[in-house]
Enzyme design. Structure first.
Site, PDB file in Angstrom:
ATOM      1  NE  ARG A  11       2.453  15.592  -4.954  1.00 10.05           N
ATOM      2  CZ  ARG A  11       2.544  16.876  -5.300  1.00 10.05           C
ATOM      3  NH1 ARG A  11       2.949  17.227  -6.510  1.00 10.05           N
ATOM      4  NH2 ARG A  11       2.247  17.823  -4.432  1.00 10.05           N
ATOM      5  CB  THR A  43      11.542   8.925   0.996  1.00 13.68           C
ATOM      6  OG1 THR A  43      11.102   8.407  -0.271  1.00 13.68           O
ATOM      7  CG2 THR A  43      12.789   9.746   0.799  1.00 13.68           C
ATOM      8  CB  SER A 100       5.628   6.323   7.131  1.00 14.81           C
ATOM      9  OG  SER A 100       5.106   6.419   8.450  1.00 14.81           O
ATOM     10  CB  CYS A 101       4.471  11.309   6.097  1.00 11.51           C
ATOM     11  SG  CYS A 101       3.011  10.358   5.610  1.00 11.51           S
ATOM     12  CB  THR A 102       1.804   8.432   9.704  1.00 10.89           C
ATOM     13  OG1 THR A 102       0.972   8.846   8.599  1.00 10.89           O
ATOM     14  CG2 THR A 102       0.946   8.314  10.950  1.00 10.89           C
ATOM     15  NE  ARG A 152      -3.925   1.806   0.791  1.00 11.04           N
ATOM     16  CZ  ARG A 152      -2.746   2.247   1.171  1.00 11.04           C
ATOM     17  NH1 ARG A 152      -1.879   2.652   0.270  1.00 11.04           N
ATOM     18  NH2 ARG A 152      -2.404   2.274   2.452  1.00 11.04           N
ATOM     19  N   GLY A 157       1.251   1.435   8.981  1.00 16.73           N
ATOM     20  CA  GLY A 157       2.336   0.748   9.683  1.00 16.73           C
ATOM     21  C   GLY A 157       3.016   1.645  10.688  1.00 16.73           C
ATOM     22  NE  ARG A 208      -3.625   6.761   2.931  1.00 19.63           N
ATOM     23  CZ  ARG A 208      -2.815   6.336   1.957  1.00 19.63           C
ATOM     24  NH1 ARG A 208      -3.115   6.578   0.688  1.00 19.63           N
ATOM     25  NH2 ARG A 208      -1.718   5.665   2.247  1.00 19.63           N
ATOM     26  CG  ASN A 263       0.382  13.955   3.704  1.00 24.20           C
ATOM     27  OD1 ASN A 263      -0.542  14.675   4.117  1.00 24.20           O
ATOM     28  ND2 ASN A 263       0.470  13.556   2.444  1.00 24.20           N
TER      29      ASN A 263
END
Length: 481
Positions: A138, A258, A288-290, A334, A348, A370, A453
């Site tokens: 992705r 990444t 991370s994206c967050t 998950r 994290g 999620r 994200n």
């Protein structure tokens, strides 16, 4: 003539102006390596309607719509200057000119505002820097799109190769198809062809070598003419210095991860701590994206109000790490169907704040849920401030941060009352402050921060790569410090 006719005539007039902007923007980009922006949004390769919509969006942050009739004179003024590689924000030029009371002409004001990109001050156009993608999932495919989009002038970053494990059947054809069409982000803007005989994808004229390997230690990139390259590992398979060092093969100068780095791997959030990267650092992480979503607004709030403590709750879109239907998974919860459930999990991002923003001593906790959407997440950042304030003051401050601060490429601002997650697909900012949802009570502030994200994070990765490769060009007018 009716009022409606007046409106339509005005629209057609603005269409005509936007149409005439396109060749000027394109020529500046190709011939002088100048990226024309409007309030941090690039206008390169944009359609007439897209240019008009970008101007109209200015009302969300600046309080009033910006017209092409206002910005066109500044664009014309740029064509008269001997510009070097740079990013020039014509929205900011128009806004600062409006506030300037010296009676200068547009041409005089523009020449003064971008003086750092002209004459003896301009930087030289640099040769392209080779980039290799390790993995093509992705994030890898979105980074590929961005690299191809930014190839423009032939300078800057150049995607030379993609390393993957060989799949069965028509591997390269299927991978090219995934690059060409995306269920969330739409069609690739351009043309893609496949040279199966030579294992190459040709995207908008860029020849990209597909390298098949199961082990990074086995690849000699110089055999493909690749040298001094930056390798972007988007697999997340290795996260510490020892594992990522396996990528430092002939032809590779630096490795960018990444995902959050472990141990002594620097975690870099562009706009916040990218200037701490040492020139000789060969391995680093983009966190991370967050982390990228919360650290810029957290820094902004700490700088102005001080932060005593905080908690971030992320409502995150599902990812490929989860199962489509209930099945075995090594992590708790998950394994349950991502498309059918809200899934409590860990993040994290809160602990990663200390790496990206070490001067912030306030404890920050975090958790995550999620949810069944494929892209765009929201971080709810609850802060205890060092001083009392008001909602209006905080919103005015964050609006200004998004417009004119060094964090304007990271923080966006929206006041639309009906905004929902899908509205932010394709956002290039690390996070977007939702003004309508913001809550402030004395020394307590709660910020709702949307973020793509996938795409927004990929843009942050590209900014880090541009910085460490030396092709991150200065922005004019310079943001307020």
């Amino acid at each position: 003539m009716t009022v409606n006719d007046d409106s339509f005539t005005n629209w057609m007039h603005r269409e005509e102006i936007a149409e005439s902007m396109i060749p000027i923007i394109g020529k500046l980009h190709r011939e002088q390596d100048v990226n024309v922006l409007l309030h941090s949004r690039s206008l390169v390769n944009k359609s007439v309607v897209s240019i008009l919509k970008t101007h109209r969006f200015a009302r969300q942050i600046a309080g009033e719509e910006l017209s092409v009739t206002e910005t066109m004179p500044f664009l014309r003024a740029l064509t008269t200057l001997d510009l070097g590689p740079s990013q020039i924000d014509i929205g900011m030029l128009a806004a600062t000119y409006r506030a300037d009371g010296r009676g200068l002409s547009v041409e005089e004001f523009t020449a003064e505002a971008v003086a750092g990109a002209t004459g003896d001050n301009k930087i030289e156009r640099r040769a392209s820097r080779d980039v290799v993608l390790y993995g093509f999932g992705r994030i890898g495919r979105l980074i590929a799109r961005l690299l191809i989009e930014k190839a423009g002038s032939g300078n800057g970053l150049r995607l030379r190769a993609i390393v993957v494990r060989r799949g069965s059947g028509q591997d390269i054809v299927k991978r090219a198809s995934l690059l060409r069409r995306d269920s969330i982000h739409g069609q690739f803007q351009g043309t893609i062809t496949v040279d199966e005989a030579n294992n190459k994808i040709i995207a908008n004229g860029n020849e990209i070598q597909m390298i098949y390997s199961d082990d990074p230690r086995e690849v000699d990139y110089t055999a493909y003419g690749i040298k001094d390259a930056i390798l972007i590992d988007n697999t997340g398979r290795w996260r510490d210095r020892e594992g990522l060092s396996n990528h430092l093969r002939p032809g590779i100068a630096k490795v960018v991860l990444t995902a959050p780095g472990k141990g002594d791997v620097p975690n870099i959030v562009h706009g916040v701590n990218h200037d701490t990267v040492k020139p000789d650092e060969r391995i680093l992480s983009c966190a991370s994206c967050t982390t990228n979503a919360i650290v810029p607004p957290l820094k902004a709030m700490a700088d102005e109000y001080g932060v005593l403590r905080g908690h971030v709750e992320t409502v995150h879109s599902y990812t490929n790490d989860q199962n489509l239907l209930d099945n075995y998974h090594g992590s708790d919860r998950r394994g349950r169907s991502a498309a059918l459930n809200m899934v409590i999990t860990e993040t994290g991002a809160a602990s990663a704040v200390a790496k990206a923003l070490p001067e912030l001593k306030a404890p920050i906790t975090g958790s995550s849920i999620r949810v069944p959407v494929p892209d765009v997440s929201i971080a709810i950042l609850s802060l205890r401030l060092e001083r009392e304030t008001t909602r209006e003051e905080v919103l005015d401050y964050l609006r200004n941060v998004s417009l004119a601060s060094p964090l304007k490429r990271q923080i966006d601002f929206i006041s639309a009352p009906d905004a929902v997650s899908s509205d932010f697909i394709g956002s290039r900012h690390a996070s977007i402050v939702d003004a309508g949802a913001t809550k402030v009570d004395g020394d307590n502030a709660i910020l709702y921060l949307w973020y793509d994200n996938e795409f927004g994070y990929s843009c942050q990765v590209i900014r880090v790569v541009q910085h460490v490769s030396g092709v991150e060009y200065p922005t004019f007018p310079a943001p307020a410090v």
